[in-house]
Scaffold this active site. Structure first.
Site, mmCIF file in Angstrom:
data_model
loop_
_atom_site.group_PDB
_atom_site.id
_atom_site.type_symbol
_atom_site.label_atom_id
_atom_site.label_comp_id
_atom_site.label_asym_id
_atom_site.label_seq_id
_atom_site.Cartn_x
_atom_site.Cartn_y
_atom_site.Cartn_z
ATOM 1 N N VAL A 1 49.783 21.579 38.117
ATOM 2 C CA VAL A 1 48.598 20.861 38.593
ATOM 3 C C VAL A 1 48.825 20.512 40.057
ATOM 4 C CG1 VAL A 1 47.129 18.844 38.339
ATOM 5 C CG2 VAL A 1 48.114 19.911 36.306
ATOM 6 N N LYS A 2 48.038 21.133 40.913
ATOM 7 C CA LYS A 2 48.157 20.856 42.346
ATOM 8 C C LYS A 2 46.828 21.017 43.075
ATOM 9 C CE LYS A 2 50.383 25.401 42.566
ATOM 10 N NZ LYS A 2 51.706 26.042 42.692
ATOM 11 N N HIS B 1 36.068 72.956 27.933
ATOM 12 C CA HIS B 1 35.266 71.944 27.238
ATOM 13 C C HIS B 1 36.133 71.084 26.318
ATOM 14 C CE1 HIS B 1 31.916 73.919 29.016
ATOM 15 N NE2 HIS B 1 32.040 75.006 28.279
ATOM 16 N N LYS C 1 31.333 31.660 43.767
ATOM 17 C CA LYS C 1 30.000 31.123 43.482
ATOM 18 C C LYS C 1 29.312 30.665 44.764
ATOM 19 C CE LYS C 1 27.547 27.352 41.191
ATOM 20 N NZ LYS C 1 27.575 26.257 40.196
ATOM 21 N N ILE D 1 45.676 28.805 35.784
ATOM 22 C CA ILE D 1 44.515 27.935 35.591
ATOM 23 C C ILE D 1 43.863 27.579 36.926
ATOM 24 C CG2 ILE D 1 43.702 25.718 34.697
ATOM 25 C CD1 ILE D 1 44.578 27.723 32.561
ATOM 26 N N GLY E 1 36.656 79.889 34.583
ATOM 27 C CA GLY E 1 36.071 78.595 34.905
ATOM 28 C C GLY E 1 36.705 77.446 34.155
ATOM 29 N N GLU F 1 38.871 76.581 37.506
ATOM 30 C CA GLU F 1 38.270 75.442 38.204
ATOM 31 C C GLU F 1 39.283 74.363 38.544
ATOM 32 O OE1 GLU F 1 34.209 72.788 38.121
ATOM 33 O OE2 GLU F 1 34.796 73.882 36.319
#
Length: 530
Positions: free
Chosen positions: A77-78, A286, A150, A139, A315, A338
């Site tokens: 917490v700071k 494919h 925001k 957090i 191809g 290809e």
């Protein structure tokens, strides 16, 4: 009814006078901070970030000087304080917001530079505990990022060292100001980052819930990698999301298309199946292999793969598991291919292949199977999510996985051929049948409505290429539901079969194999590929 406050339009250019810098990843931090300081920006910082900047000779205002409260709980917490978040969220074009800031002695913060604890990396290893996971859940960082994003009309946010040069360069060009376009762009990146972070945390708690494979909801975030010209068809817009730079790089040719990327993915997963084999080559069309070969040299492996089907490779895609040499490159170059994929290209090969502008040359950077990716598919009404079918075991471990169920035991060569065919079959669209002999496919039947159809297609293709099926083996991605499928393979020349087993008529199929003198092994696992 949602009410909005009528305010003057925000300025296109917003000054950056104060920046809060608190980062876990300190790459590029000091040069960036020095460029901010050169523009007269006051730098507020926390913990280890502040110490690193101070050691570099920069003036730093500690976060406790802003909050008038010490960092507590080991630094957890700071920044969760009104003096920080009011400074971030205040709208500079709102007189009421500015009056409140003045009343409480709070100064605006114009730029937040934050990156987060590495939760994704911390929880991607083998032994992960909840204690380790929660220690790496940030957090304060996401809270500041979201607040600044925001309020992007007035506040800018950087969440990655890759954004530093953009910000510093624009401040230097605009007299210490950032444009609305840049602030909005940075906000978009910021919300993408917090979405990815929250998704990773949600997935962790979902997959570790007791007796649950996944949580009650599924969240997935992937960064935008490429805007595609179109999707599967020209009238379908499409975008590629993810981190392809970890897996491959394009060395030559136009940007990969939607269908190219599907084929490329199939090729990378297929060739990864042969990481324990010698020189191996696969040709795909494919997303289905139309020929696979393994040999002493890559050129011979390509020749074996090509011999399976001489028409379909035009191809198509060629992928190899060894550095591509000049002899093999020349053989591939004989027809239009290809995409060519190799882990490396020997000297001169790239220059030779680059002479044709309309092909893509790809370098694979890591085995596709090493990516812990989920298999996610869209269906009507939602998403289907499953763990990806993992790569098969090494050939030396056959005994632990293959169970001989017939009276005749397969020879060593037959067992090797079945192992080879099984690896190919796993990557063929179901219903899938693969005939093989001597390290080469002879016929591949893919995506048919019945197993008999798949077998007949495989034989017809092989015969069209004038291949002899005598003494070959056959692999089926799922069990033979009736003896007729096995008998058709025997009629084509197969002397051994590999299949998962599990049919209620297994005994009938085994008896049919014994009657024909065939060897057969059960794997116990099917490999449908829809």
């Amino acid at each position: 009814m949602i009410k909005t406050k009528s305010l003057p339009a925000p300025s296109d250019l917003a000054p950056v006078r104060r920046a809060l810098v608190s980062v876990f990843d300190k790459e590029g931090l000091v040069p960036f901070a020095k460029r901010l300081a050169a523009q007269g920006v006051e730098i507020i910082s926390t913990g280890g970030t502040a110490r690193k900047l101070q050691d570099a000779g920069l003036d730093v205002t500690g976060i406790s000087e802003v909050t008038d409260f010490p960092e507590v709980l080991g630094g957890r917490v700071k920044t969760l304080h009104p003096n920080v978040h009011a400074g971030l969220l205040a709208q500079r074009n709102d007189p009421d917001d500015l009056d409140e800031l003045k009343q409480h002695g709070i100064q605006p913060i114009d730029l937040v530079v934050v990156n987060l604890y590495p939760f994704e990396q911390a929880t991607s290893g083998g032994e992960v505990t909840d204690a380790l996971a929660i220690e790496n859940i940030d957090i304060g960082g996401p809270t500041m990022i979201r607040a600044a994003a925001k309020n992007f009309f007035h506040t800018a946010v950087a969440t990655s060292p890759g954004e530093y040069d953009l910000i510093a360069g624009e401040l230097e060009a605009n007299g210490g100001q950032l444009s609305m376009q840049t602030r909005r762009h940075l906000a978009s990146l910021a919300f993408e980052r917090t979405a990815a972070y929250d998704s990773a945390i949600a997935r962790y708690f979902g997959r570790t819930a007791q007796d649950e494979h996944a949580g009650p909801g599924f969240a997935l975030f992937a960064p935008k990698a490429q805007t595609l010209r179109y999707g599967e068809n020209p009238h379908q817009p499409a975008t590629f999301y993810g981190t392809p730079s970890r897996l491959f790089e394009t060395l030559h040719g136009k940007a990969l298309s939607f269908n190219n990327l599907l084929d490329l993915s199939a090729a990378l997963y297929l060739i990864d199946e042969f990481s324990d084999y010698g020189p191996t080559c696969a040709i795909l069309k494919h997303t289905n292999p139309c020929g696979v070969g393994t040999a002493e040299t890559l050129a011979e492996a390509y020749a074996r793969a090509f011999a399976t089907d001489r028409q379909s490779p035009f191809g198509g895609i060629v992928v190899v598991n060894r550095p591509l040499d000049q002899e093999t490159a020349a053989a591939i170059d004989a027809i239009f291919t290809e995409i060519i994929i190799a882990p490396e290209y020997e000297e001169g090969v790239l220059d030779f292949l680059m002479r044709k502008k309309n092909r893509r040359l790809i370098r694979s950077l890591m085995p596709a199977g090493d990516l812990a990716a989920l298999d996610v598919r869209s269906v009507a009404g939602g998403l289907l999510v499953q763990e990806r079918d993992p790569r098969l075991f090494s050939p030396e471990d056959q005994g632990a996985h293959y169970r001989v169920v017939t009276q005749r035991t397969p020879s060593a060569q037959e067992m090797a051929d079945m192992d080879f065919a099984w690896r190919v079959c796993k990557h063929v669209k179901s219903n899938a049948i693969v005939y093989a002999r001597g390290g080469a496919t002879l016929g591949i039947g893919a995506g048919q409505m019945s197993r008999i159809d798949a077998s007949e297609t495989a034989v017809r293709k092989g015969e069209k290429s004038e291949l002899d099926f005598a003494g070959c083996v056959v692999a089926s991605d799922a069990f033979f539901p009736f003896p007729d499928g096995l008998l058709a393979a025997a009629d084509a020349g197969a002397v051994a079969a590999i299949q998962p087993g599990g049919s209620i008529r297994d005994e009938q199929v085994i008896n049919a194999a014994n009657d024909r003198g065939m060897a057969m092994v059960f794997t116990g696992k099917r490999h449908f590929r829809h």
